[in-house]
Write a protein that holds these residues in place. Structure first.
Motif, PDB file in Angstrom:
ATOM      1  N   THR A 211      -6.245  -3.016  -5.282  1.00 39.19           N
ATOM      2  CA  THR A 211      -4.956  -3.733  -4.566  1.00 39.19           C
ATOM      3  C   THR A 211      -4.167  -2.459  -4.265  1.00 39.19           C
ATOM      4  O   THR A 211      -3.727  -1.483  -4.896  1.00 39.19           O
ATOM      5  CB  THR A 211      -4.174  -4.368  -5.778  1.00 39.19           C
ATOM      6  N   ARG A 254       0.383 -10.451   0.606  1.00 34.21           N
ATOM      7  CA  ARG A 254       1.332 -10.819  -0.536  1.00 34.21           C
ATOM      8  C   ARG A 254       2.499 -10.102  -0.225  1.00 34.21           C
ATOM      9  O   ARG A 254       2.309  -8.905  -0.156  1.00 34.21           O
ATOM     10  CB  ARG A 254       0.884 -10.663  -1.887  1.00 34.21           C
ATOM     11  N   ASP A 260       7.845  -6.044  -9.622  1.00 33.82           N
ATOM     12  CA  ASP A 260       6.462  -6.889  -9.831  1.00 33.82           C
ATOM     13  C   ASP A 260       5.256  -6.088  -9.475  1.00 33.82           C
ATOM     14  O   ASP A 260       4.245  -6.161 -10.041  1.00 33.82           O
ATOM     15  CB  ASP A 260       6.572  -8.190  -9.146  1.00 33.82           C
ATOM     16  N   ALA A 261       5.342  -5.311  -7.999  1.00 33.21           N
ATOM     17  CA  ALA A 261       4.154  -5.008  -7.178  1.00 33.21           C
ATOM     18  C   ALA A 261       3.499  -3.664  -8.145  1.00 33.21           C
ATOM     19  O   ALA A 261       2.624  -3.259  -8.171  1.00 33.21           O
ATOM     20  CB  ALA A 261       4.607  -4.443  -5.948  1.00 33.21           C
ATOM     21  N   THR A 263       3.291  -3.377 -11.216  1.00 34.52           N
ATOM     22  CA  THR A 263       2.427  -3.568 -12.291  1.00 34.52           C
ATOM     23  C   THR A 263       0.911  -3.951 -11.636  1.00 34.52           C
ATOM     24  O   THR A 263      -0.174  -4.007 -12.521  1.00 34.52           O
ATOM     25  CB  THR A 263       2.798  -4.739 -13.190  1.00 34.52           C
ATOM     26  N   GLN A 264       0.660  -4.173 -10.411  1.00 35.63           N
ATOM     27  CA  GLN A 264      -0.412  -4.632 -10.018  1.00 35.63           C
ATOM     28  C   GLN A 264      -1.376  -3.519  -9.254  1.00 35.63           C
ATOM     29  O   GLN A 264      -2.631  -3.779  -8.975  1.00 35.63           O
ATOM     30  CB  GLN A 264      -0.139  -5.906  -9.165  1.00 35.63           C
ATOM     31  N   ASP A 266      -3.290  -0.321  -7.401  1.00 34.36           N
ATOM     32  CA  ASP A 266      -4.018   0.547  -7.804  1.00 34.36           C
ATOM     33  C   ASP A 266      -3.600   1.857  -7.028  1.00 34.36           C
ATOM     34  O   ASP A 266      -3.770   3.117  -7.385  1.00 34.36           O
ATOM     35  CB  ASP A 266      -5.617   0.387  -7.534  1.00 34.36           C
ATOM     36  N   LYS A 287      -0.212   1.090 -13.752  1.00 31.81           N
ATOM     37  CA  LYS A 287      -1.210   1.054 -14.456  1.00 31.81           C
ATOM     38  C   LYS A 287      -1.845   2.532 -14.659  1.00 31.81           C
ATOM     39  O   LYS A 287      -1.558   3.325 -13.695  1.00 31.81           O
ATOM     40  CB  LYS A 287      -2.442   0.294 -13.881  1.00 31.81           C
TER      41      LYS A 287
END
Ligand code: ADE
Length: 420
Positions: A211, A254, A260-261, A263-264, A266, A287
């Motif tokens: 991502t 998206r 929010d982004a 947390t998703q 990479d 992450k």
């Protein structure tokens, strides 16, 4: 050596010369301008100080200006973008006064800018406005000698407009970035490809299946997002502008708020031109293993002071990759100290696209010299004839032919009566 200089090592000059020649093969528009300049010498007697990324592409622009008759001095517009062999090649093989060493500190960076200004420029050429800022803040006595300037990048043009609206701009400056043949290509395809190139060269990660969060959906953001998608990433865009966010959504990405982004993602690539786009509150949520890179002009898009303060330790794990250990088995990786990843970890925009940006630069300098007495102390756009000429020449060198309007169509475009 007949020119003054400060470069890493002249022993690198032969390598630099070969690389400059390699780039030149991909810069046919600039080469044509250079041939004409050599014959017509439109810049005879003009002193130019250029503060640009010292790359092979810039080297070919410097050669063009010099062949047009100008006395050219070059310094770097970013401490990490200088190609030392190119700088050496410019001095030793092209006799262009160059002040640039990759990795210089803040003091060395400004020493080089001042060395370029010591040569009393009549034209300034800037990428990010640092040269113009030093001239206006510390060397105002030189302003009357300057007949005009150019600015390469979005960030620089924003600063110049602020100077104009506060009434402090000392001479006319043309924002090269606003030319269609610059921002539609250099910002989109140049930054798009080279930012991914920088991330890949630095990390060797497979983009497919990751991502990738692209912060900012201006021309550069569009390019980065489309190239990341092409390599198989799931692309998330963050924006503050509703129209751009809508465009990103309809382009198939998206769109999420940064909170929010984070947390998703990479891989994160900032291209906003603003500061602290990714900051302490965001690093908290990322992450383990998240990779952060910046492709915006200044190194302030990532709030690295906050990241340093939050980290238990940090170390370089590969060239251009610094690991920040946040404790609790969480590590974040920052590329190239948050400086322009495409220039620091790769080679910047490929020559073929810089061909158009720098053709605009060369032709605009010629226009400035020819029109100096008519211009006011304000920010100008590149004249549309120059922009169209660059497009025409680029098409020609690519072997692409296009249509012309017929007489009937030309007449139709001028009238208003014919309707449904
Ligand atoms: N800006 C981005 N890429 C560049 C390059 N290759 N040369 C000069 N300036 C640049």
């Amino acid at each position: 050596m007949t020119v003054d200089y400060d470069v890493r090592d002249l022993a690198l000059a032969d390598d630099g010369r070969l690389r400059i020649e390699w780039a030149d093969r991909q810069m046919p528009v600039l080469a044509r301008i250079r041939e004409r300049f050599e014959k017509e010498r439109p810049l005879d007697g003009i002193r130019i100080a250029a503060c640009l990324h010292v790359t092979t592409e810039t080297a070919n622009l410097m050669r063009t200006l010099r062949d047009g008759g100008a006395e050219v001095t070059l310094c770097a517009s970013n401490p990490l973008s200088t190609q030392d062999e190119t700088a050496a090649g410019l001095v030793a093989h092209h006799e262009i006064a160059t002040y640039a060493i990759r990795g210089v500190d803040q003091h060395g960076y400004y020493k080089h800018i001042n060395a370029a200004l010591d040569r009393k420029p009549m034209i300034t050429m800037d990428d990010g406005c640092d040269l113009v800022t030093v001239l206006h803040q510390q060397r105002q006595d030189q302003l009357p000698d300057v007949i005009g300037g150019t600015e390469e990048t979005t960030t620089g043009v924003i600063r110049l407009r602020a100077m104009q609206s506060r009434g402090v701009l000392g001479y006319p400056i043309v924002g090269i970035n606003n030319a269609d043949t610059k921002h539609l290509f250099d910002n989109r395809y140049g930054t798009g490809q080279s930012a991914l190139d920088g991330v890949i060269r630095a990390t060797n990660v497979l983009i497919a299946g990751t991502t990738v969060v692209v912060c900012g959906y201006g021309m550069c953001g569009r390019g980065v997002a489309s190239r990341a998608k092409g390599l198989g990433a799931d692309v998330v865009v963050t924006e503050v502008d509703p129209t751009r966010a809508l465009e990103a959504a309809m382009d198939g990405y998206r769109v999420l708020p940064t909170s929010d982004a984070v947390t998703q993602g990479d891989i994160f690539i900032t291209v906003t031109g603003n500061k602290h786009v990714l900051r302490g509150e965001h690093f908290e949520l990322m992450k383990d293993g998240a990779i952060l890179a910046n492709a915006g002009h200044f190194d302030i898009e990532l709030e690295l002071t906050a990241l340093r303060a939050m980290s238990k330790s940090r170390r370089e794990v590969r060239p251009e990759v610094e690991e920040f250990d946040l404790g609790g088995d969480r590590r974040i990786y920052v590329l190239s100290d948050g400086r322009l990843v495409n220039l620091a970890a790769a080679e910047g925009h490929p020559a073929s696209v810089m061909d158009m940006s720098f053709a605009n630069q060369a032709l605009t300098v010629e226009w400035l010299v020819a029109n100096a007495d008519k211009l006011e102390k304000k920010v100008y756009d590149v004249p549309v004839e120059i922009d169209k000429d660059v497009a025409r020449l680029k098409l020609e060198t690519m072997g692409i032919r296009i249509d012309e309007l017929t007489e009937e169509q030309l007449a139709y475009m001028e009238e208003w009566e014919e309707g449904t």
